[in-house]
Each structure stands twice: as structure tokens, then as C-alpha cells.
Write a protein that holds these residues in place. Structure first.
Motif, PDB file in Angstrom:
ATOM      1  N   LYS A 178     -15.937  22.902   4.940  1.00  0.00           N
ATOM      2  CA  LYS A 178     -16.433  23.940   5.852  1.00  0.00           C
ATOM      3  C   LYS A 178     -15.328  24.499   6.747  1.00  0.00           C
ATOM      4  O   LYS A 178     -15.552  25.450   7.494  1.00  0.00           O
ATOM      5  N   GLU A 179     -14.141  23.887   6.709  1.00  0.00           N
ATOM      6  CA  GLU A 179     -13.033  24.366   7.553  1.00  0.00           C
ATOM      7  C   GLU A 179     -12.543  25.733   7.044  1.00  0.00           C
ATOM      8  O   GLU A 179     -12.649  26.040   5.861  1.00  0.00           O
ATOM      9  N   GLY A 180     -11.959  26.503   7.937  1.00  0.00           N
ATOM     10  CA  GLY A 180     -11.429  27.802   7.543  1.00  0.00           C
ATOM     11  C   GLY A 180     -10.188  27.697   6.673  1.00  0.00           C
ATOM     12  O   GLY A 180      -9.976  28.502   5.768  1.00  0.00           O
ATOM     13  N   ALA A 181      -9.367  26.692   6.953  1.00  0.00           N
ATOM     14  CA  ALA A 181      -8.127  26.544   6.198  1.00  0.00           C
ATOM     15  C   ALA A 181      -7.655  25.108   6.313  1.00  0.00           C
ATOM     16  O   ALA A 181      -8.026  24.388   7.237  1.00  0.00           O
ATOM     17  N   VAL A 182      -6.846  24.663   5.349  1.00  0.00           N
ATOM     18  CA  VAL A 182      -6.277  23.310   5.410  1.00  0.00           C
ATOM     19  C   VAL A 182      -4.775  23.389   5.126  1.00  0.00           C
ATOM     20  O   VAL A 182      -4.263  24.392   4.638  1.00  0.00           O
ATOM     21  N   ARG A 183      -4.089  22.286   5.437  1.00  0.00           N
ATOM     22  CA  ARG A 183      -2.643  22.239   5.200  1.00  0.00           C
ATOM     23  C   ARG A 183      -2.248  21.262   4.092  1.00  0.00           C
ATOM     24  O   ARG A 183      -1.108  21.304   3.617  1.00  0.00           O
ATOM     25  N   GLY A 184      -3.157  20.329   3.729  1.00  0.00           N
ATOM     26  CA  GLY A 184      -2.738  19.403   2.684  1.00  0.00           C
ATOM     27  C   GLY A 184      -3.634  18.202   2.525  1.00  0.00           C
ATOM     28  O   GLY A 184      -4.784  18.187   2.992  1.00  0.00           O
ATOM     29  N   VAL A 185      -3.084  17.181   1.846  1.00  0.00           N
ATOM     30  CA  VAL A 185      -3.840  15.966   1.499  1.00  0.00           C
ATOM     31  C   VAL A 185      -2.978  14.737   1.745  1.00  0.00           C
ATOM     32  O   VAL A 185      -1.795  14.717   1.385  1.00  0.00           O
ATOM     33  N   LEU A 186      -3.582  13.716   2.342  1.00  0.00           N
ATOM     34  CA  LEU A 186      -2.913  12.415   2.491  1.00  0.00           C
ATOM     35  C   LEU A 186      -3.666  11.410   1.630  1.00  0.00           C
ATOM     36  O   LEU A 186      -4.880  11.240   1.781  1.00  0.00           O
ATOM     37  N   ILE A 187      -2.941  10.766   0.743  1.00  0.00           N
ATOM     38  CA  ILE A 187      -3.569   9.889  -0.247  1.00  0.00           C
ATOM     39  C   ILE A 187      -3.019   8.471  -0.076  1.00  0.00           C
ATOM     40  O   ILE A 187      -1.822   8.302   0.166  1.00  0.00           O
ATOM     41  N   ASN A 188      -3.893   7.474  -0.222  1.00  0.00           N
ATOM     42  CA  ASN A 188      -3.380   6.095  -0.279  1.00  0.00           C
ATOM     43  C   ASN A 188      -4.021   5.342  -1.437  1.00  0.00           C
ATOM     44  O   ASN A 188      -5.138   5.658  -1.863  1.00  0.00           O
ATOM     45  N   ASN A 189      -3.310   4.354  -1.938  1.00  0.00           N
ATOM     46  CA  ASN A 189      -3.906   3.471  -2.938  1.00  0.00           C
ATOM     47  C   ASN A 189      -4.254   2.130  -2.268  1.00  0.00           C
ATOM     48  O   ASN A 189      -4.248   2.010  -1.060  1.00  0.00           O
ATOM     49  N   LYS A 190      -4.651   1.154  -3.072  1.00  0.00           N
ATOM     50  CA  LYS A 190      -4.934  -0.236  -2.657  1.00  0.00           C
ATOM     51  C   LYS A 190      -6.295  -0.433  -1.992  1.00  0.00           C
ATOM     52  O   LYS A 190      -6.978  -1.407  -2.269  1.00  0.00           O
TER      53      LYS A 190
ATOM     54  N   LEU B  92       0.873  -1.178   0.000  1.00  0.00           N
ATOM     55  CA  LEU B  92       0.000   0.000   0.000  1.00  0.00           C
ATOM     56  C   LEU B  92       0.902   1.218   0.000  1.00  0.00           C
ATOM     57  O   LEU B  92       1.876   1.274   0.753  1.00  0.00           O
ATOM     58  N   ARG B  93       0.590   2.168  -0.879  1.00  0.00           N
ATOM     59  CA  ARG B  93       1.443   3.358  -0.969  1.00  0.00           C
ATOM     60  C   ARG B  93       0.715   4.584  -0.442  1.00  0.00           C
ATOM     61  O   ARG B  93      -0.512   4.697  -0.536  1.00  0.00           O
ATOM     62  N   LEU B  94       1.512   5.479   0.091  1.00  0.00           N
ATOM     63  CA  LEU B  94       1.000   6.740   0.628  1.00  0.00           C
ATOM     64  C   LEU B  94       1.645   7.905  -0.108  1.00  0.00           C
ATOM     65  O   LEU B  94       2.806   7.823  -0.514  1.00  0.00           O
ATOM     66  N   ALA B  95       0.897   8.974  -0.289  1.00  0.00           N
ATOM     67  CA  ALA B  95       1.459  10.214  -0.825  1.00  0.00           C
ATOM     68  C   ALA B  95       0.943  11.367   0.017  1.00  0.00           C
ATOM     69  O   ALA B  95      -0.190  11.340   0.504  1.00  0.00           O
ATOM     70  N   LEU B  96       1.787  12.341   0.188  1.00  0.00           N
ATOM     71  CA  LEU B  96       1.427  13.497   1.022  1.00  0.00           C
ATOM     72  C   LEU B  96       1.731  14.780   0.265  1.00  0.00           C
ATOM     73  O   LEU B  96       2.801  14.905  -0.342  1.00  0.00           O
ATOM     74  N   VAL B  97       0.772  15.707   0.275  1.00  0.00           N
ATOM     75  CA  VAL B  97       0.997  17.065  -0.228  1.00  0.00           C
ATOM     76  C   VAL B  97       0.804  17.991   0.961  1.00  0.00           C
ATOM     77  O   VAL B  97      -0.244  17.938   1.620  1.00  0.00           O
ATOM     78  N   LEU B  98       1.832  18.818   1.234  1.00  0.00           N
ATOM     79  CA  LEU B  98       1.781  19.670   2.426  1.00  0.00           C
ATOM     80  C   LEU B  98       2.040  21.127   2.055  1.00  0.00           C
ATOM     81  O   LEU B  98       3.067  21.457   1.445  1.00  0.00           O
ATOM     82  N   LEU B  99       1.088  21.982   2.390  1.00  0.00           N
ATOM     83  CA  LEU B  99       1.290  23.431   2.241  1.00  0.00           C
ATOM     84  C   LEU B  99       2.213  23.925   3.350  1.00  0.00           C
ATOM     85  O   LEU B  99       2.154  23.436   4.483  1.00  0.00           O
ATOM     86  N   ASP B 100       3.037  24.918   3.035  1.00  0.00           N
ATOM     87  CA  ASP B 100       3.909  25.483   4.067  1.00  0.00           C
ATOM     88  C   ASP B 100       3.089  26.137   5.178  1.00  0.00           C
ATOM     89  O   ASP B 100       3.475  26.112   6.349  1.00  0.00           O
ATOM     90  N   LYS B 101       1.978  26.741   4.782  1.00  0.00           N
ATOM     91  CA  LYS B 101       1.109  27.398   5.762  1.00  0.00           C
ATOM     92  C   LYS B 101      -0.330  26.995   5.509  1.00  0.00           C
ATOM     93  O   LYS B 101      -0.690  26.654   4.378  1.00  0.00           O
ATOM     94  N   PRO B 102      -1.169  27.069   6.516  1.00  0.00           N
ATOM     95  CA  PRO B 102      -2.597  26.803   6.287  1.00  0.00           C
ATOM     96  C   PRO B 102      -3.128  27.761   5.227  1.00  0.00           C
ATOM     97  O   PRO B 102      -2.726  28.934   5.173  1.00  0.00           O
TER      98      PRO B 102
END
Lengths: 425, 425
Positions: B81-93, B45-55
Motif C-alpha cells: 500500500k506504500e507509494g514507493a519503496v527503495r529495496g529489500v532486506l533478506i536474511n536466511n537461517k 546468518l547471512r544478509l542480502a540487500l537490494v537497493l534502488l537508487d531512487k524510491p
């Protein structure tokens, strides 16, 4: 019924296929060079004829809803207004759809058939199945008519049922006794079979006396619950046709008795058509209950049996049951239908796979389901006869109402693709 | 762009895949034993992460309309509905759809990701693709997070684009410059791709400053004309998701400039997803004009590209053009739409095949059309990179209005069936 070889199966069909009183049938073959495609050898084309001894007003027909119907459908719709008819002339190989002069060509052939009988073309329904867009080989068909008529007999319809096959592996024939007579049905249909009559030709012959209106109403209701509840590949053809003819030589029966018998013949033909669909290795039977309406239950069932991902998983004997639930959710979302997973129960065979809004899966169950799918498989490359009548049963229970529907569908195999990628060669 | 080997293609993608300013990305792999199925070796199972430096408040997302969406879709809708986010965590499988405790599992993994960053789970979108019905291997995923975070970098998204693949043969990446910054997109999606976002995950990253509402509106319109105008196999998945994030570190541009660039990235990703669809050997491009509305034009086009008989004929390089017209007539009949064949013109490539209510076929034309289809074919078994960008162009011209649509679709091959009959093995 289970058969271990083709000969036994054909013998069984022969025993079902006897023509009701007042009918004769025949089949013949000719060949032609199409003008639309270069070919090295002439292509074979077969003809089948069903002839009533006398003109009958007790006839009815149902046709495709496709907006580009074949010439035989256009003509057939007009024939419904005739006072009486004498029979049907059927050909395979070319469906005579949107070909230049398609209606004129079909009428010319029917005229040549009718003249020696002292009749006009309007005494016959035409029915054609095969390649779309090509023109009928009128000259060759007319040339074959004398031989066809010379072969008319009162035996079985099995030769006619074989003559109208295209990619069908075996002929489709069923009959049931009713009152002092019977209802006989024969059909062709292989790929392209969906709801609303896809390239499916069905002929229903009875000697039971019945009025025109009663026959047409029973036919319409029986088709709705049978031919319109099956799907091989979701395509609805330009040529789908169901024709019913009565010779009226046997006493009438109660309307509900007649309709029940007619529906039984239609249901058996529909099942045979799916089981003999192009490259089919599993027949799926989707039973939906607890729906708001019959239409909703049927549409949900069709969405599942038409999902390519469900079809390929079943083909592979892979109980990837998530795809079943996904197909239901896809259909509901696209149809704007609200659906609460808490009220949904899904079973595959005897095993519950989804309830209370969540999947109910475990390794042991997966093994059982794999074995269940394998047991229902047929070899799609070798099926001159159906090796069994097992279905992959999928039950979907909702709590929205008390309507239900049963839909027959087919899996999607490599053989289906192979057959359809090169149908005309 | 044409590539003769995988290495050149990956080099080209790498040149497109540079992360916009303000983003980091990473990929990692773990393995697990599923509790739903007996397996001999642990599954990767693979994971990928995209992270913003700031919210960032400049984020938007679109989700499947499937009524049984995955837990990540349920969570994602709340995240909007959130005010801000920092990124996305993705998995396959595993797609985490309707699994018991699916939402709790996803939130637990996100919480473990967020904690070391001083954040809570609600700072991240989850996205999952893969088998439906199974539970996420929470422990194994949490165990892989420290390594994943340690690998965060400012290079390209190519490792993340590869990590999220399932049956994809190659990663999908596109980007376009806009103003002083850029829009980068990467995606996965192979089978099950239809309208309304099928198992398609798309991530759009930009450094252009843009307001939340403007971003969401542009995203919605761009998706309607791109991701919702394509179809590999007509199945709409439970997990389709498009997520857009802006770091806002570069000056804003005119809204129409931003939207045009966003649509260009989406269009290129959509084309790549179809071309890389499971077992695809031909990409079909259906151009419908003269329709009453965009929706009617799009639905007609989808009916043609989703017809199994059209798809298999194209796969076989067989110009069985009757099936195209039959599919149009089938759609119109089932949709209750009147249609006059006299007002319909259909072209395949440069050749007119239907006009004035009849087919226009001849042997010489058939040879040209066969050659045309062959020229557009790709080898579906060997496509680690697209060998060309040719399409099978089908033009449908009506005279009912001035609306038009272009839809991308795929043929139906033996390889598609093989892949989907045994996806999980």
C-alpha cells in the motif's frame, strides 16, 4: 502388548487368530514368469482362501474410491448384489489392475475354485494386492487351487494372514469376543495406505448372527472412524478392500454391541497397519478438537501427518515444531478455511509448542521434545514385530466447534524410500 | 546448458547476474546464539540487500496462502500500500514465523537500515527464510548493517543470490534482455516447494519503465504459470514471497513483450528451483492435455508429481508405471471427478504405457523405460551444479476439453529424507 522377539509375537497373534465357527481357511504358494518383465527366476505368488461352511447373506464390503480400481474391486462391487456368498480368494504379488482381460482372468480363477464345490464364480469375492498393470498368472493360480482346497482347516487365520502380505513385515490379526461368538479380523497393508482404504486388504469374520443391512451399516461407520483415519504415505490404492462375512451360527447381539466390537477390531488393525507401514519408525497420533466438523478435524489431521517435512522431522527425532504449524496453515490456506492463530493451541506430547498466535519454544523444552521423539522411535530396518505401541502424540485444539478426530500417521524414513524405489526387484 | 564443474557454472551465472541500471546490491554475514535451542557454536546468518537508487512506485509482490505466514509476509502485504519503496532486506537461517514480537523485530532491523539513508522502515520489504518459530537475532543483524551497506555495488547479484541460500546447493539466477534493458531474477528454494509459492524467495529486478498496476498484473499471471506449477514436496511454506522492483531508467516496452520476458525469467527460476530441490535426482515434467480447465489439468499433474509412490519409483529408475495411473485415479476419486479410462492415454518418454482402459506393458518396453529413467538421473549427493537439464517426461492425454498444463516436480530420494530429518543440526 510389547514383544522382544518375533516368536513371542507370532504366538500372541496365533492366540488371537482362531477362526470363528462356520469358517475354514487355507493358504498356498505358486510361482510364475510375468510376461511384462524379464526375470531370471519365477516369481512367487501366494493364495489364501476363506470358506464359509454354508452360503451366507450376511456379508458386506467397502472399496477404494480410486477411479481406476482393480478388477477384483469391479467384480466385488457386483458381488454385493448377490443373494449370498461362500468366501474370498486372495492373492498377493499382482493386484490385477487395468490389465487387459483383468476381470475375465479373475472370474476364470474363481470359476475353477467354485466348480468342485458345485458353485459358480459369483459365490466368491476376489481380492488381489501387488503390482499394478500386470496380468494374473491364471494357469499357475488354477494349478494351485486343488492344493489350496486340500489344506482347508478350522484352526487360525494366521497362515492366510501371512499369505496375503506384500512388503508387510508381520501379519496383522486382531479379534474380540462378542456375545457367545467373536469377530476376527486380518489385514495386509504397508505402503500406499491413506484414507479411503489404500492398498489395504481387510477381512472381518464373525459367527454372530446379523442381518445384511445391519452388517453393512456397522461396517461403513466403523471404517469411517478407523481405516479412513490413517495414512502412511497419502496414496490411495486401486485395490483397497474391506470384506465382512458372518456365518451366523451364534446368537445375535444388540446392534451397538456388535458395532463397538467391530470398530475395536478395525481400530486395532488400522493401528497395526500404520505401525507396520513401509519403513515406519514413528507412529504419529494427531488428535484434533474444537473443529467445526468431523471432516474438518480429520482433514486437518491428515494434512499434518502427510506433510513430508513433518514426517522427516519426526523421523529424525528433530522437534522442528514450526513445520507442524506451517502444515496446518498450508492446509487452511489451500482449503479456503479461515483460521485465527490466537485460537489455536498445539501440543507435542506434554509440551505446549504454540499458543496465543505464537510459538512457545525454549532450549530446555527442545531437549525434552527430542527425548520424547527418540523414546517413540522403532528401528525401521528391524521390525518383524512391533517393539512397542508408543505414539508421537500431537494435539491440536481449536475453538471453532465441538467436533474432533484422531488420525494415525507415520514418519518418512530413508527405509521407506529404499523399499519403494525398488519394490518389484 | 550443461556444466561439468561448479566453477564453470558459477561463471555462467555471473554472466547472467549483472544488476539492471538503477540498482545496487550487497551481502554480509553475522552469527548468533539462538535462545530456542542449545548450541555449542554460534550459528551463521547471512544478509542480502537490494537497493534502488531512487524510491520507485513500480513494485509488486506475491505471498504464500499459508494461514500462518511469517512476519515478513505480514509486513510485505502492508508495504504493497506504500507509494514507493527503495529495496529489500533478506536474511536466511530464521524465517521469523509466529515468533513472539516477530513483526516488531523485523521493523526494528529495517528501521536501523533506513535511518542512515534518511528513510523509514516502510521503504523496505523484509524477506526471511529458514527455521520457523525462532526469533530474529535483532542485535546481531543490526550490527551487521553498516558493513552490509558499505559493500553495496553495481556488479552482479550473485553474492546476494548466494547469501539467501539455505539447503540450496547452488544459487539460482536468470535474466533476459528486453527492449533497451533487462529483467534479472534470483531466487532461493530447496525443499518445501509446492504450488502457491513455497519456501521460495524470488526477487525480480528490471530497469524497464512500467506502471505499478501493469507490473503487478504481469507478475501475477507469470507466477500462476510458473511458480504455481511446480512442486518438490507438496509443502507450502509460511514465507513464500515473490517481489518485483523496477528502477524505470530504460524506456518502456509493449506490455506483452514485458510479460513474456518476465514469464521466461520466472520459468527458468522455477525449473532451477525444482532441479536444485533437496535431494532431487530426477526432475519430472508432467504435461496434461485435453482437460476441462487449466486448474483441473494442473491439479491432476500435481497429484502425480506429489505421489510418494510415483516419486520413489522414479528415484529408483523403476518404471512401475501402474503407480502413475493409480495416482491419477486416486486424485479423480478424491476430487469427485468422473474419468473414463478409455479416454485416457499415458506416455512415459516415448512409450505409451496406458491406453483404451488398460496398461500396454511388455518386457522389452520395460527395459527401454528403465534406461530412459536412468539417463535422466542426477547424483543427488553431488550437485553443486546441474549436470544436465533432462526431465522425466510424463504425458497425460484426456478427451474432456482443450485445456492443458505443464507441471515440474521432483522424485523422492533417501537424500531428501536425510536432509530434512536433520535440517537444523
Amino acid at each position: 502388548m510389547v514383544f522382544t522377539n518375533e516368536k513371542d509375537y507370532l504366538g500372541y497373534l496365533e492366540s488371537l487368530a482362531g477362526l470363528p465357527e462356520g469358517f475354514r481357511a487355507a493358504a498356498a504358494e505358486t510361482s510364475f514368469f510375468p510376461k511384462e518383465r524379464p526375470v531370471e527366476k519365477p516369481l512367487p505368488l501366494r493364495l489364501a482362501l476363506v470358506l464359509l461352511d454354508k452360503p451366507s447373506a450376511a456379508f458386506g464390503a467397502l472399496f477404494t474410491r480410486n477411479r481406476f480400481p482393480g478388477a477384483p474391486v469391479l467384480i466385488g462391487r457386483e458381488r454385493l448384489k448377490e443373494g449370498a456368498v461362500r468366501g474370498v480368494l486372495i492373492n498377493n504379488k499382482i493386484s490385477n489392475v487395468c490389465a487387459p482381460r483383468g476381470v475375465e482372468d479373475a472370474e476364470e480363477v474363481l470359476g475353477a475354485l467354485a466348480e468342485p464345490l458345485g458353485l459358480r464364480a459369483n459365490a466368491f469375492f476376489p481380492a488381489s494386492t501387488g503390482i499394478i498393470g500386470w496380468s494374473l498368472p491364471v494357469k499357475e493360480m488354477k494349478g494351485a487351487l486343488p492344493g489350496l482346497c486340500a489344506g482347508l482347516h478350522r484352526g487360525s487365520c494366521l497362515d492366510a494372514a501371512r499369505a496375503i502380505m506384500t512388503t508387510d513385515a508381520y501379519p496383522k490379526v486382531h479379534s474380540v469376543p462378542v456375545g457367545e461368538g467373536r469377530i476376527l479380523g486380518f489385514a495386509k497393508g504397508a505402503g500406499m495406505i491413506e484414507p479411503n482404504l489404500a492398498t489395504m486388504l481387510v477381512f472381518l469374520l464373525t459367527d454372530i448372527d446379523i442381518g445384511q443391512e445391519a452388517l453393512r451399516q456397522s461396517l461403513s461407520r466403523a471404517a469411517e472412524r478407523t481405516f479412513n483415519c490413517m495414512s502412511v504415505d497419502s496414496d490411495q490404492s486401486t485395490s483397497d478392500t474391506v470384506i465382512a462375512l458372518s456365518s451366523g451360527t451364534k446368537p445375535s447381539v444388540a446392534p451397538e454391541v456388535f458395532e463397538a466390537a467391530l470398530e475395536e477390531v478395525c481400530a486395532k488393525l488400522a493401528h497395526s497397519i500404520v505401525r507396520n507401514g513401509e519403513g515406519v519408525s514413528h507412529v504419529m497420533r494427531l488428535s484434533v478438537s474444537g473443529a467445526k466438523s468431523f471432516a474438518e478435524a480429520r482433514d486437518l489431521a491428515k494434512a499434518v501427518v502427510n506433510s513430508p517435512l513433518v514426517k522427516t522431522a519426526v523421523y529424525g527425532n528433530d522437534p522442528n515444531v514450526g513445520r507442524i504449524v506451517s502444515a496446518i496453515g498450508d492446509w487452511a490456506g489451500n482449503s479456503g478455511i479461515e483460521m485465527n492463530g490466537k485460537n489455536l493451541l498445539v501440543r507435542l506430547g506434554e509440551e505446549t509448542i504454540f499458543e496465543n498466535g505464537a510459538f512457545a519454544l525454549e532450549a530446555a523444552k527442545e531437549k525434552l521434545l527430542s527425548a520424547y521423539l527418540q523414546d517413540a522411535a522403532m528401528d525401521p530396518q528391524n521390525k518383524k514385530f512391533p517393539p512397542h505401541e508408543k505414539c508421537v502424540d500431537i494435539f491440536v485444539q481449536m475453538k471453532d466447534g465441538d467436533a474432533s478426530a484422531v488420525v494415525y500417521g507415520a514418519d518418512l524414513s530413508r527405509e521407506y524410500v529404499t523399499e519403494n524405489a525398488d519394490y518389484r526387484s
